[in-house]
Design an enzyme around this catalytic site. Structure first.
Site, PDB file in Angstrom:
ATOM      1  N   ARG A 227      47.618  36.963  51.391  1.00 15.55           N
ATOM      2  CA  ARG A 227      47.772  37.764  50.181  1.00 15.55           C
ATOM      3  C   ARG A 227      48.662  38.956  50.514  1.00 15.55           C
ATOM      4  O   ARG A 227      48.541  39.541  51.600  1.00 15.55           O
ATOM      5  CB  ARG A 227      46.415  38.280  49.684  1.00 15.55           C
ATOM      6  N   GLU A 256      53.184  40.354  42.857  1.00 16.72           N
ATOM      7  CA  GLU A 256      53.825  39.098  42.437  1.00 16.72           C
ATOM      8  C   GLU A 256      53.940  39.055  40.914  1.00 16.72           C
ATOM      9  O   GLU A 256      53.023  39.512  40.233  1.00 16.72           O
ATOM     10  CB  GLU A 256      53.003  37.915  42.960  1.00 16.72           C
ATOM     11  N   HIS A 274      55.331  32.194  46.559  1.00 12.69           N
ATOM     12  CA  HIS A 274      53.907  31.787  46.605  1.00 12.69           C
ATOM     13  C   HIS A 274      53.746  30.276  46.362  1.00 12.69           C
ATOM     14  O   HIS A 274      53.135  29.860  45.371  1.00 12.69           O
ATOM     15  CB  HIS A 274      53.073  32.604  45.597  1.00 12.69           C
TER      16      HIS A 274
HETATM   17  C1  8YV Z   1      47.441  29.195  44.358  1.00 10.32           C
HETATM   18  C2  8YV Z   1      46.416  30.360  46.364  1.00 10.32           C
HETATM   19  O1  8YV Z   1      48.826  29.242  44.215  1.00 10.32           O
HETATM   20  O2  8YV Z   1      44.528  29.010  46.632  1.00 10.32           O
HETATM   21  C3  8YV Z   1      44.987  30.139  46.656  1.00 10.32           C
HETATM   22  O3  8YV Z   1      44.291  31.124  46.942  1.00 10.32           O
HETATM   23  O4  8YV Z   1      46.938  31.395  46.573  1.00 10.32           O
HETATM   24  C4  8YV Z   1      47.237  29.242  45.831  1.00 10.32           C
HETATM   25  O5  8YV Z   1      46.746  28.027  46.245  1.00 10.32           O
HETATM   26  C5  8YV Z   1      46.852  30.296  43.535  1.00 10.32           C
HETATM   27  O6  8YV Z   1      45.484  30.189  43.457  1.00 10.32           O
HETATM   28  C6  8YV Z   1      47.436  30.319  42.134  1.00 10.32           C
HETATM   29  O7  8YV Z   1      46.818  29.426  41.329  1.00 10.32           O
END
Ligand code: 8YV
Length: 312
Positions: A227, A256, A274
């Site tokens: 993150r 983001e 991402h």
């Molecule tokens: C997704 C993520 O892009 O699973 C996560 O925590 O960051 C990614 O797999 C995100 O959840 C957006 O839907």
């Protein structure tokens, strides 16, 4: 009820198979909630949508928040728990893809493949000659910040590259074959590349700060697939702009989808929007797990992968 955007096929399934509502935005929201708030027992969200305490408070019969994504820093889990609302995520099914992304970013950053691709496309090979030499990945000492499921999958891959692996984690893992270091600074001081794989949220905010970046130093590289909040982005930009860090590979950012212009101007960073889990196969597996959680909750009141059951 769907809250915020979701994978189109998941949104379609929710609409057609579950007769789900979609929470409207803006000034339609209050009227919608006045009519329907009492009906809603479960909401489905993805990581890009914040679930604030005021939404939980507006839904008196809400009992489940089903999250599309393994990270759940978009959800106020404590506020949910205080109201007896369970939260689920999508663990395990995306570990391999996110680990692939981390290793791809690491290689791209050290070997500068994306920059070399730009060089080739611009005709500079013919005009200016060979591309400058880069840094060897195999055998480089890698530090992993957060040795959870994804961090472990990254380490497994990098072992095959002959990379010595060290890690820092809130807790030392007794069965881990990797060397433990007691703080992010100590880890950064030892390694060539620091890979951030720690969960987001208030507990890890700016864990990688200026001191950690300076410990990594002008020959060091940072890779972040976790993150943006885990890294002090201003400190990172400053270190990169002033040559106090060799380069960075980033799939996640502080705000983001906005990326600071200082980063897009640099050739020694690799920037991804991402996409860590973004393959057809993994997103389908995440979608299936979201629906398993929803079905488990609707049938028996039990989420299949509640975050409360997972190591935090
Ligand atoms: C997704 C993520 O892009 O699973 C996560 O925590 O960051 C990614 O797999 C995100 O959840 C957006 O839907």
């Amino acid at each position: 009820m769907q809250v915020g955007p979701l994978k189109p096929s998941l949104a379609e399934t929710l609409r057609t198979d579950y007769q789900a509502y979609t929470l409207p935005n803006g000034n339609q929201r209050d009227a919608f909630l006045a009519d329907h708030a009492d009906d809603i027992t479960a909401i489905v969200v993805s990581g890009v949508t914040r679930v604030e305490p005021d939404l939980l408070a507006a839904l008196p019969n809400l009992k489940a928040v089903v999250n599309f994504g393994v990270g759940y820093d978009n959800i106020d889990v404590d506020a949910a728990a205080a109201r007896g609302i369970g939260v689920s995520n999508t663990p395990d099914v995306l570990d391999d893809c996110v680990a692939d992304t981390a290793v791809g970013l690491l290689i791209d950053t050290m070997r500068r493949f994306s920059a070399a691709d730009r060089y080739a496309r611009a005709g500079r090979w013919a005009a200016d000659g060979s591309y400058p030499l880069t840094q060897q990945v195999s055998g480089s000492h890698v530090g992993i910040l957060g040795l959870g499921r994804i961090g472990g999958a990254i380490a497994t891959r990098l072992r095959a590259f002959g990379c010595p692996i060290s890690y820092h984690n809130r807790r030392q893992l007794p069965d881990s074959p990797y060397r433990y270091l007691g703080s992010p600074v100590e880890l950064a001081r030892e390694v060539r590349v620091l890979v951030v794989a720690a969960a987001g949220g208030s507990g890890t905010r700016h864990l990688v700060d200026r001191a950690v970046l300076d410990a990594l130093g002008p020959d060091g590289y940072l890779v972040n697939i976790a993150r943006g909040s885990v890294v002090d982005q201003d400190a990172l930009v400053d270190a990169l702009v002033h040559g106090r860090l060799a380069g960075a590979g980033l799939d996640v950012f502080a705000d983001e989808p906005n990326i600071p212009s200082e980063l897009t101007a640099l050739d020694n960073v690799v920037l991804l929007p991402h996409v860590g889990s973004g393959t057809v196969q993994t997103r389908a597996a995440m979608e299936a797990l979201v629906l398993q959680n929803l079905d488990g909750f609707l049938r028996s009141g039990r989420l299949v992968t509640p975050v409360a059951d997972q190591p935090s």
